[in-house]
Design an enzyme around this catalytic site. Structure first.
Site, PDB file in Angstrom:
ATOM      1  CB  CYS A   2     -17.500  18.595 -22.993  1.00 25.26           C
ATOM      2  SG  CYS A   2     -18.284  20.249 -22.403  1.00 25.26           S
ATOM      3  NE  ARG A  27     -13.551  16.668 -27.001  1.00 28.73           N
ATOM      4  CZ  ARG A  27     -13.268  16.971 -28.372  1.00 28.73           C
ATOM      5  NH1 ARG A  27     -12.382  16.638 -29.101  1.00 28.73           N
ATOM      6  NH2 ARG A  27     -14.255  17.469 -28.962  1.00 28.73           N
ATOM      7  CD1 TRP A  74     -13.225  25.083 -21.695  1.00 30.82           C
ATOM      8  CD2 TRP A  74     -15.078  25.382 -22.962  1.00 30.82           C
ATOM      9  NE1 TRP A  74     -12.998  26.355 -22.345  1.00 30.82           N
ATOM     10  CE2 TRP A  74     -14.241  26.577 -23.031  1.00 30.82           C
ATOM     11  CE3 TRP A  74     -16.079  25.666 -23.796  1.00 30.82           C
ATOM     12  CZ2 TRP A  74     -14.451  27.688 -23.796  1.00 30.82           C
ATOM     13  CZ3 TRP A  74     -16.547  26.834 -24.367  1.00 30.82           C
ATOM     14  CH2 TRP A  74     -15.769  27.800 -24.708  1.00 30.82           C
ATOM     15  CG  ASN A 100     -18.314  17.784 -26.940  1.00 32.26           C
ATOM     16  OD1 ASN A 100     -18.480  19.068 -26.579  1.00 32.26           O
ATOM     17  ND2 ASN A 100     -17.792  17.370 -27.908  1.00 32.26           N
ATOM     18  N   GLY A 101     -21.581  19.919 -26.674  1.00 35.68           N
ATOM     19  CA  GLY A 101     -21.924  20.570 -27.429  1.00 35.68           C
ATOM     20  C   GLY A 101     -22.811  21.628 -26.974  1.00 35.68           C
ATOM     21  CD  GLU A 476       1.187  30.622 -33.143  1.00 34.77           C
ATOM     22  OE1 GLU A 476       0.086  31.218 -33.090  1.00 34.77           O
ATOM     23  OE2 GLU A 476       1.180  29.533 -32.562  1.00 34.77           O
ATOM     24  CE  LYS A 480       0.371  28.731 -28.882  1.00 38.20           C
ATOM     25  NZ  LYS A 480      -0.107  28.778 -30.444  1.00 38.20           N
ATOM     26  CD  GLU A 483      -3.117  29.627 -26.669  1.00 37.79           C
ATOM     27  OE1 GLU A 483      -4.054  29.255 -26.904  1.00 37.79           O
ATOM     28  OE2 GLU A 483      -2.228  29.523 -27.895  1.00 37.79           O
ATOM     29  CG  HIS A 499       0.579  54.406 -38.123  1.00 39.29           C
ATOM     30  ND1 HIS A 499       0.529  55.594 -38.854  1.00 39.29           N
ATOM     31  CD2 HIS A 499       1.401  53.564 -38.849  1.00 39.29           C
ATOM     32  CE1 HIS A 499       1.274  55.596 -39.880  1.00 39.29           C
ATOM     33  NE2 HIS A 499       1.864  54.304 -39.960  1.00 39.29           N
ATOM     34  CE  LYS A 599      -4.643  20.739 -29.504  1.00 41.26           C
ATOM     35  NZ  LYS A 599      -3.622  22.001 -29.638  1.00 41.26           N
TER      36      LYS A 599
HETATM   37  C1  F6R Z   1      -3.983  28.656 -29.884  1.00 33.29           C
HETATM   38  C2  F6R Z   1      -4.688  27.325 -30.495  1.00 33.29           C
HETATM   39  C3  F6R Z   1      -6.009  28.006 -31.230  1.00 33.29           C
HETATM   40  C4  F6R Z   1      -6.513  27.157 -32.182  1.00 33.29           C
HETATM   41  C5  F6R Z   1      -7.969  27.483 -32.782  1.00 33.29           C
HETATM   42  C6  F6R Z   1      -8.144  26.546 -34.186  1.00 33.29           C
HETATM   43  O1  F6R Z   1      -2.710  27.908 -29.580  1.00 33.29           O
HETATM   44  O2  F6R Z   1      -4.565  26.292 -30.331  1.00 33.29           O
HETATM   45  O3  F6R Z   1      -6.053  29.271 -31.292  1.00 33.29           O
HETATM   46  O4  F6R Z   1      -5.405  27.387 -33.301  1.00 33.29           O
HETATM   47  O5  F6R Z   1      -8.780  27.362 -31.937  1.00 33.29           O
HETATM   48  O6  F6R Z   1      -8.347  25.467 -33.906  1.00 33.29           O
HETATM   49  P1  F6R Z   1      -7.832  24.208 -34.982  1.00 33.29           P
HETATM   50  O7  F6R Z   1      -6.806  24.355 -35.556  1.00 33.29           O
HETATM   51  O8  F6R Z   1      -8.151  23.108 -34.279  1.00 33.29           O
HETATM   52  O9  F6R Z   1      -9.282  24.796 -35.869  1.00 33.29           O
END
Ligand code: F6R
Length: 604
Positions: A2, A27, A74, A100-101, A476, A480, A483, A499, A599
């Site tokens: 949010c 957000r 969100w 937000n929260g 990673e 990526k 997501e 395994h 985010k």
């Molecule tokens: C993946 C991604 C998330 C963040 C995770 C931690 O692309 O962005 O997995 O890495 O939510 O977020 P931060 O780094 O802001 O603590």
């Protein structure tokens, strides 16, 4: 999780709020809304969908008034519906707010308010707060909010207005971010700096349970105990353009292309001939053990840090999911340093892990991108990654910034522990300085990745393999891909394949293998590739330039330049980020706003 923005001044709030909200859309983007006060009444416009679509449909920015609040959601409590979208309103005193929260005690409060006759329109925890403030209103919005927050449990940032007080905007926070933007004849509140940067660079970071009262010309701050405080103003030095797309179709692509610059900026002023200067690390004392706490992509950078720190600085390192760490009663001995890694600096799990570690006596060093964020403020010391605002929901450039800081920290501790001499630091610094150019080369010549992404876009599953320091890159790459393109992908240590996961391999399964030449497991990975090939798997290798052996084995090869063993992962990750980006766009998805994600994950 949010986004909130609020305005009070002399201009029409609608266009300013929506412009700010667009900067916060990373957000949350399942619904959005605005509330303004005009002619003694609250006007609310809200709907489900992304801001642009809602703006076209109902003209959010057309809400009339010089005071207003806006929100992008969100969903946590209650589905994605128009009624659950913010702002929420309590009719008696025409109180409206955005949140937000998560209000953890919302069901008890709801029962109490229902018994007082309040009727609920939505399934959200937020509406409870609107009615609670209303029930406590006795002529002062500030006091009503102050009295309400003492009853709230959980995380919140709130911006509140009332038609009865059209010249006042009240805001508060606990565990969720909120900043105040101080303008001339106007003031703002927002979840994050980019939302206000076009109007002011002066910000006040609100602390937990502080309440702020904004008028067009004043900012009054009150502490937890109600006492008046002097707001401390900070000046933001970011370039506003960094929070815009700058000609790229998506933030994700722009941010991938910014990575050479992120390396340059993150090392600037921190390296010299044969030395590394990290002010935040100067006071660390004797570091006997390091525990890294982080989530998602930041956790992956932590895994790379583990390799670097153990190999060079010879300090034992454990990398923990921040969300699991504190539920295990972790053992913190004297000399334990906890490294909290976070792009946003607001991730609730990382913040909670860090607090647990501090409670147990650990020293906490944070590696954070967002200036002034909660993790940065609460840690004993902080090293900033200089990635600038990362808007794309999938983290790219922040990851590179984190690994660079971990590399610098490794050299710093290696030198401090007498394990690196000046010449060795000089050599490692030389490798680091080469990196931006090599990254640029990959970015300039990435057509083969685009072609590959088109094929990938048709697949339903993919495996990513790597060993040693490249294993986190496999993780990673897989994260990526899933997501942003919603292709199911898993990352594995290449040797673990036999395994179990090898059962999945057939000719339909693309298997991406990160196999850079300087990796000491290089030969072993070649054997792992043979095993996959023998089962018909389609091998895509991310390999070092000049490696001809790999060409004979893999179906496709994406070459990256060669740096040192420790820095090669930062070159290998680039094609994987691009692969995910182009797979997402080929499948018609918006990589900046993947479904179900946000985010900044400010709930546990
Ligand atoms: C993946 C991604 C998330 C963040 C995770 C931690 O692309 O962005 O997995 O890495 O939510 O977020 P931060 O780094 O802001 O603590």
């Amino acid at each position: 999780m949010c986004g909130i923005v609020g305005y009070i001044g002399t201009r029409q709030a609608g266009p300013l709020l929506i412009e700010g909200l667009r900067k916060l859309e990373y957000r949350g983007y399942d619904s959005a809304g605005i509330a303004t006060v005009h002619d003694g009444a609250i006007e609310i416009r809200k709907d489900i969908g992304k801001i642009e679509a809602i703006e076209k449909k109902i003209g959010l920015s057309l809400a009339v008034g010089t005071i207003g609040i806006a929100h992008c959601r969100w969903a946590t409590h209650g589905g994605v519906t128009q009624k659950n979208a913010h702002p929420h309103v309590s009719p008696k005193h025409q109180i409206s707010l955005v949140h937000n929260g998560i209000i953890e005690n919302f069901s008890e409060l709801k029962k109490k308010l229902q018994s007082q006759g309040y009727a609920f329109q939505s399934e959200t925890d937020t509406e409870v707060v609107a009615h609670l403030v209303d029930s406590l209103y006795a002529g002062s919005l500030k006091e009503a909010v102050q009295n309400a927050v003492v009853q709230l449990e959980g995380a919140y940032s709130l911006a509140v207005i009332s038609a009865k007080e059209p010249g006042t905007l009240v805001a508060t926070r606990n565990e969720s971010p909120l900043i105040i933007g101080v303008g001339k004849g106007e003031n703002f509140v927002a979840s994050d700096v980019p939302a206000i940067l076009a109007h002011t660079r002066k910000v006040v970071y609100l602390k937990n349970q502080e309440v702020v009262v904004l008028t067009a010309t004043g900012v009054e701050l009150f502490g937890k105990d109600g006492g008046k405080l002097k707001p401390e103003t900070h000046t933001i030095t970011w370039d506003e353009k960094k929070a815009e797309k700058g000609g790229y179709p998506h933030f994700m692509l722009k941010e991938i292309f910014e990575q050479p610059q992120v390396v340059t900026e993150t090392i600037e002023g921190r390296i010299g001939e044969g030395r590394v200067t990290l002010e935040a690390a100067e006071q660390l004392g004797d570091v006997k053990r390091i525990i890294i706490v982080a989530c998602g992509t930041s956790w992956h950078s932590g895994l790379i840090g583990e390799f670097m720190l153990e190999e060079v600085a010879k300090i034992p390192v454990e990398v923990e999911y921040a969300s699991e760490f504190r539920y295990r009663d972790p053992i913190i001995e004297p000399g334990t340093l906890v490294l909290a890694i976070s792009q946003s600096g607001e991730t609730a799990d990382t913040l909670a892990a860090m607090r647990e570690a501090k409670k147990k006596g650990a020293r906490v060093l944070a590696i954070v991108n967002a200036l002034g964020s909660s993790i940065a403020r609460e840690a004993d010391s902080v090293i900033y990654t200089k990635a600038g605002p990362e808007i794309g929901v999938a983290s790219t450039k922040a990851f590179v910034g984190q690994v660079i800081v971990l590399y610098l920290l490794t050299m710093f501790l290696g030198r401090k522990n007498g394990l690196l001499d000046e010449q060795q630091v000089r050599n490692r610094v030389r490798d680091l300085r080469l990196l931006p150019l090599q990254m640029q080369q990959i970015l300039d010549e990435h057509d083969s990745v685009k072609t590959l992404a088109k094929k990938f876009a048709k697949k339903r599953n993919a495996l990513y393999l790597g060993r040693g320091i490249n294993y986190p890159i496999a993780l990673e790459g897989a994260l990526k891909l899933k997501e942003v393109s919603y292709v199911h992908a898993e990352g594995y240590p290449a040797a673990e394949m036999k395994h179990g996961p090898i059962a999945l391999v057939d000719k339909e399964m693309p298997v991406v293998v990160v196999v850079t030449k300087d990796d000491r497991t290089y030969k072993k990975v070649l054997s792992n590739i043979q095993e996959v090939k023998a089962r018909g798997g389609h091998i895509i290798a991310i390999a070092s330039k000049g490696d001809t052996e790999i060409k004979r084995l893999a179906n496709e090869v994406i070459y990256v330049p060669r740096n040192s063993y420790l820095l090669n992962p930062l070159l290998a990750v680039l094609p994987l980020q691009l692969l995910s980006y182009y797979a997402a766009t080929a499948r018609g998805f918006d990589p900046d706003k993947p479904k179900n994600l946000a985010k900044s994950v400010t709930v546990e």
